[in-house]
Design a protein around this motif. Structure first.
Motif, PDB file in Angstrom:
ATOM      1  N   GLU A 106       0.864  -1.192   0.000  1.00 22.53           N
ATOM      2  CA  GLU A 106       0.000   0.000   0.000  1.00 22.53           C
ATOM      3  C   GLU A 106       0.893   1.232   0.000  1.00 22.53           C
ATOM      4  OE1 GLU A 106      -3.642   0.792   0.333  1.00 22.53           O
ATOM      5  OE2 GLU A 106      -2.493   2.576  -0.203  1.00 22.53           O
ATOM      6  N   ASP A 107       0.656   2.133  -0.958  1.00 22.58           N
ATOM      7  CA  ASP A 107       1.531   3.295  -1.061  1.00 22.58           C
ATOM      8  C   ASP A 107       1.059   4.472  -0.214  1.00 22.58           C
ATOM      9  OD1 ASP A 107      -0.647   3.338  -2.946  1.00 22.58           O
ATOM     10  OD2 ASP A 107       0.229   5.148  -3.807  1.00 22.58           O
TER      11      ASP A 107
ATOM     12  N   ASP B  55      -2.839  -3.391  -2.677  1.00 22.98           N
ATOM     13  CA  ASP B  55      -3.556  -2.217  -3.165  1.00 22.98           C
ATOM     14  C   ASP B  55      -3.456  -2.206  -4.686  1.00 22.98           C
ATOM     15  OD1 ASP B  55      -4.652   0.337  -3.509  1.00 22.98           O
ATOM     16  OD2 ASP B  55      -2.699   1.293  -3.240  1.00 22.98           O
TER      17      ASP B  55
ATOM     18  N   GLY C  69      -4.003   0.410  -6.614  1.00 25.24           N
ATOM     19  CA  GLY C  69      -3.507   1.689  -7.123  1.00 25.24           C
ATOM     20  C   GLY C  69      -2.103   1.984  -6.633  1.00 25.24           C
TER      21      GLY C  69
ATOM     22  N   LYS D 206     -12.298  -0.420  -0.473  1.00 27.75           N
ATOM     23  CA  LYS D 206     -11.955   0.632   0.495  1.00 27.75           C
ATOM     24  C   LYS D 206     -13.092   1.647   0.606  1.00 27.75           C
ATOM     25  CE  LYS D 206      -7.034   0.793  -0.684  1.00 27.75           C
ATOM     26  NZ  LYS D 206      -5.976   1.735  -1.072  1.00 27.75           N
TER      27      LYS D 206
HETATM   28 CA    CA Z   1      -2.830   3.457  -3.565  1.00 24.80          CA
END
Ligand code: CA
Length: 227
Positions: free
Chosen positions: A8-9, A52, A54, A101
């Motif tokens: 997860e960024d 994630d 994205g 989410k």
């Molecule tokens: Ca993300």
């Protein structure tokens, strides 16, 4: 304990996930890019990946395909609301489940447990230890004796859990202090004796008449089911 990799960024989401998963009893590692995730999946034994979709470096489907190239680890993809369409392609690319989410820790825990159960179950099975009438749920950090829940402090639970995972074995005070207090110098014999006596009282027994928790004089403690 199950080892989970969080990919997860977003640092806020990542920190929340790490916190929630650690609370659930998982050993958690976190990375912010697909490349780092691939490196991790290729080198360490993982029980689960939360991915994630994205990420800054690779799109979700590509990341998943590459992950599948190096590992069969179960994967839950996390996707933003409104991006559910991309979920189908990630499921086709080898994801085991998905979650939209924002999700609650309880929701995630339920998904994780269901997935670990489906994909082998060893990680889940080892989260509950049963010894006679004593049942210790390591993930939920809850213990019951017969029908009654034990109200334990953090240290008492850790002590009980450590002993229960090594039933019948005599564990030295030094090992217990290291495992439960995390520092060989922080406690003395008295610290552990005091916690053991509190734990023993909650188990409804005495040192003179132990049922589960036995003191082995001069050495340490052992936990065993009553004869
Ligand atoms: Ca993300």
């Amino acid at each position: 304990m199950p080892k989970v990799l969080v990919v997860e960024d977003d640092p806020v989401v990542q920190a929340a996930l790490v916190h929630a998963l650690t609370d659930l009893g998982h050993v958690v590692q976190a990375v912010g890019t697909a490349v780092a995730a691939l490196r991790e999946a290729g080198t360490s034994e993982l029980d689960l990946v939360i991915l994630d979709l994205g990420l800054p470096d690779l799109d979700g489907v590509a990341a998943l395909r590459m992950l599948r190239g190096v590992s069969n680890v179960p994967v839950i993809v996390a996707t933003a609301r409104g991006a559910e369409a991309s979920v189908v392609s990630t499921l086709n690319a080898g994801a085991d489940d998905y979650i939209v989410k924002p999700f609650s820790a309880e929701h995630l825990a339920a998904r994780i447990n269901a997935l670990l159960r489906r994909t082998g179950g060893s990680a889940v099975a080892s989260e509950v230890v049963e010894l006679g009438g004593l049942r210790i749920d390591l993930a939920q950090r809850a213990a019951t004796l017969g029908d009654s829940a034990l109200v334990l402090s953090r240290r008492e639970f850790d002590l009980l859990a450590y002993l229960a995972q090594r039933p019948g074995r005599v564990i030295s005070r030094r090992e217990l202090i290291q495992a439960v207090w995390g520092n060989p110098y922080v406690g003395d014999d008295k610290t552990i004796d005091v916690h053991a006596s509190w734990l023993r009282r909650k188990l409804g027994e005495t040192a003179a008449h132990p049922r589960y928790l036995h003191t082995v004089r001069g050495v340490g403690f052992k936990l065993a089911a009553p004869e």
